[in-house]
Design a protein around this motif. Structure first.
Motif, PDB file in Angstrom:
ATOM      1  N   LEU A   1       0.843  -1.198   0.000  1.00 37.07           N
ATOM      2  CA  LEU A   1       0.000   0.000   0.000  1.00 37.07           C
ATOM      3  C   LEU A   1       0.878   1.246   0.000  1.00 37.07           C
ATOM      4  N   ILE A   2       0.634   2.103  -0.979  1.00 28.78           N
ATOM      5  CA  ILE A   2       1.385   3.356  -1.059  1.00 28.78           C
ATOM      6  C   ILE A   2       0.422   4.518  -1.264  1.00 28.78           C
ATOM      7  N   MET A   3       0.930   5.690  -1.001  1.00 29.25           N
ATOM      8  CA  MET A   3       0.252   6.929  -1.342  1.00 29.25           C
ATOM      9  C   MET A   3       1.143   7.589  -2.401  1.00 29.25           C
ATOM     10  N   PRO A   4       0.701   7.638  -3.668  1.00 30.47           N
ATOM     11  CA  PRO A   4       1.555   8.222  -4.704  1.00 30.47           C
ATOM     12  C   PRO A   4       2.010   9.634  -4.327  1.00 30.47           C
ATOM     13  N   LYS A   5       3.315   9.873  -4.503  1.00 26.07           N
ATOM     14  CA  LYS A   5       3.951  11.117  -4.067  1.00 26.07           C
ATOM     15  C   LYS A   5       3.732  12.246  -5.075  1.00 26.07           C
ATOM     16  N   PRO A   6       3.233  13.386  -4.594  1.00 26.86           N
ATOM     17  CA  PRO A   6       3.170  14.562  -5.468  1.00 26.86           C
ATOM     18  C   PRO A   6       4.583  15.009  -5.850  1.00 26.86           C
TER      19      PRO A   6
ATOM     20  N   THR B   1      -5.130  -0.013  11.058  1.00 22.63           N
ATOM     21  CA  THR B   1      -6.208  -0.339  11.999  1.00 22.63           C
ATOM     22  C   THR B   1      -7.592  -0.305  11.349  1.00 22.63           C
ATOM     23  N   LEU B   2      -7.676   0.107  10.096  1.00 22.34           N
ATOM     24  CA  LEU B   2      -8.967   0.320   9.438  1.00 22.34           C
ATOM     25  C   LEU B   2      -9.424  -0.884   8.628  1.00 22.34           C
ATOM     26  N   TYR B   3     -10.723  -0.931   8.379  1.00 22.25           N
ATOM     27  CA  TYR B   3     -11.339  -1.952   7.540  1.00 22.25           C
ATOM     28  C   TYR B   3     -11.872  -1.273   6.287  1.00 22.25           C
ATOM     29  N   GLY B   4     -11.774  -1.974   5.158  1.00 25.17           N
ATOM     30  CA  GLY B   4     -12.187  -1.384   3.893  1.00 25.17           C
ATOM     31  C   GLY B   4     -13.156  -2.245   3.119  1.00 25.17           C
ATOM     32  N   LYS B   5     -13.931  -1.582   2.289  1.00 25.02           N
ATOM     33  CA  LYS B   5     -14.859  -2.243   1.369  1.00 25.02           C
ATOM     34  C   LYS B   5     -14.830  -1.420   0.094  1.00 25.02           C
ATOM     35  N   ILE B   6     -14.609  -2.090  -1.031  1.00 23.59           N
ATOM     36  CA  ILE B   6     -14.430  -1.327  -2.262  1.00 23.59           C
ATOM     37  C   ILE B   6     -15.160  -1.977  -3.424  1.00 23.59           C
ATOM     38  N   TYR B   7     -15.754  -1.140  -4.250  1.00 23.76           N
ATOM     39  CA  TYR B   7     -16.367  -1.573  -5.490  1.00 23.76           C
ATOM     40  C   TYR B   7     -15.548  -1.013  -6.639  1.00 23.76           C
ATOM     41  N   HIS B   8     -15.206  -1.868  -7.600  1.00 26.24           N
ATOM     42  CA  HIS B   8     -14.517  -1.417  -8.804  1.00 26.24           C
ATOM     43  C   HIS B   8     -15.550  -1.219  -9.907  1.00 26.24           C
ATOM     44  N   LEU B   9     -15.437  -0.091 -10.580  1.00 26.28           N
ATOM     45  CA  LEU B   9     -16.362   0.250 -11.649  1.00 26.28           C
ATOM     46  C   LEU B   9     -15.794  -0.074 -13.022  1.00 26.28           C
ATOM     47  N   TRP B  10     -14.471  -0.257 -13.107  1.00 28.24           N
ATOM     48  CA  TRP B  10     -13.832  -0.406 -14.403  1.00 28.24           C
ATOM     49  C   TRP B  10     -12.810  -1.521 -14.312  1.00 28.24           C
ATOM     50  N   GLN B  11     -13.027  -2.593 -15.051  1.00 25.55           N
ATOM     51  CA  GLN B  11     -12.101  -3.715 -15.023  1.00 25.55           C
ATOM     52  C   GLN B  11     -11.047  -3.525 -16.110  1.00 25.55           C
ATOM     53  N   THR B  12     -10.067  -2.694 -15.815  1.00 23.59           N
ATOM     54  CA  THR B  12      -9.023  -2.382 -16.793  1.00 23.59           C
ATOM     55  C   THR B  12      -8.182  -3.604 -17.133  1.00 23.59           C
TER      56      THR B  12
ATOM     57  N   GLN C   1       7.981  10.322   2.557  1.00 23.16           N
ATOM     58  CA  GLN C   1       8.129   9.032   3.226  1.00 23.16           C
ATOM     59  C   GLN C   1       7.686   9.121   4.692  1.00 23.16           C
ATOM     60  N   GLN C   2       8.043  10.209   5.355  1.00 23.24           N
ATOM     61  CA  GLN C   2       7.637  10.392   6.749  1.00 23.24           C
ATOM     62  C   GLN C   2       6.115  10.501   6.861  1.00 23.24           C
ATOM     63  N   ALA C   3       5.514  11.288   5.959  1.00 23.56           N
ATOM     64  CA  ALA C   3       4.060  11.475   5.992  1.00 23.56           C
ATOM     65  C   ALA C   3       3.332  10.181   5.660  1.00 23.56           C
ATOM     66  N   GLU C   4       3.815   9.467   4.651  1.00 28.94           N
ATOM     67  CA  GLU C   4       3.169   8.220   4.252  1.00 28.94           C
ATOM     68  C   GLU C   4       3.256   7.175   5.367  1.00 28.94           C
ATOM     69  N   THR C   5       4.428   7.051   5.971  1.00 35.09           N
ATOM     70  CA  THR C   5       4.606   6.066   7.043  1.00 35.09           C
ATOM     71  C   THR C   5       3.713   6.403   8.234  1.00 35.09           C
ATOM     72  N   ALA C   6       3.623   7.674   8.573  1.00 32.30           N
ATOM     73  CA  ALA C   6       2.743   8.084   9.673  1.00 32.30           C
ATOM     74  C   ALA C   6       1.278   7.761   9.346  1.00 32.30           C
ATOM     75  N   GLU C   7       0.876   7.964   8.106  1.00 26.02           N
ATOM     76  CA  GLU C   7      -0.495   7.655   7.698  1.00 26.02           C
ATOM     77  C   GLU C   7      -0.772   6.159   7.816  1.00 26.02           C
ATOM     78  N   MET C   8       0.223   5.347   7.510  1.00 28.68           N
ATOM     79  CA  MET C   8       0.047   3.891   7.577  1.00 28.68           C
ATOM     80  C   MET C   8      -0.183   3.414   9.014  1.00 28.68           C
ATOM     81  N   GLU C   9       0.278   4.169   9.997  1.00 32.84           N
ATOM     82  CA  GLU C   9       0.004   3.832  11.397  1.00 32.84           C
ATOM     83  C   GLU C   9      -1.494   3.832  11.664  1.00 32.84           C
TER      84      GLU C   9
END
Length: 137
Positions: free
Chosen positions: A30-35, A56-67, A44-52
């Motif tokens: 899992l990454i957060m693409p860097k501006p 702990t979170l749970y996700g549910k995702i629907y894909h609209l486009w099967q590329t 890197q510091q901001a992304e790593t802190a966000e991963m903390e």
């Protein structure tokens, strides 16, 4: 993405449709693409802190486009998707290394940077797509 507190309020059948983020975070997948304007060290510091928090979170995702099928437009019904939650569910090195080349990231470096992040205890209803065969329903 929702907190464990909100996740636990869901009906047990609904909870089965949600996935955890532990493997995505700890593996470096899992990454957060860097501006472009943000220096690498700060990002890197901001992304790593966000991963903390994300771990702990749970996700549910629907894909609209099967590329991956080569569709030029989003065709058909949205599909409930899940994430990979443990090693061996896909060719991790090939897929994530290709992503790293496209985004200029390094999953192995991210694994090391995230070693200190504590893994939460997961709710037993999470990740049922891999545990109980929900993927093809």
């Amino acid at each position: 993405m929702i907190s464990r507190r909100l996740y636990e309020t869901l009906d047990p059948e609904e909870r089965k449709l949600w996935h955890s983020h532990v493997y995505e975070v700890k593996s470096g997948m899992l990454i957060m693409p860097k501006p472009k304007a943000v220096p690498e060290v700060l990002w890197q510091q901001a992304e790593t802190a966000e991963m903390e928090d994300v771990i702990t979170l749970y996700g549910k995702i629907y894909h609209l486009w099967q590329t991956d099928r080569g569709d030029k437009l989003p065709l058909g019904l949205p599909q409930l998707m899940t994430s990979f939650t443990s090693p061996g569910q896909f060719d991790f090195d090939r897929v994530v290394s290709e992503r790293d080349r496209r985004f200029g990231s390094d999953y192995q470096q991210k694994q090391k940077q995230r070693e200190y992040i504590q893994e939460p205890e997961l709710h037993p209803d999470a990740d049922q797509a891999w545990k109980g065969g929900l993927l093809n329903q």
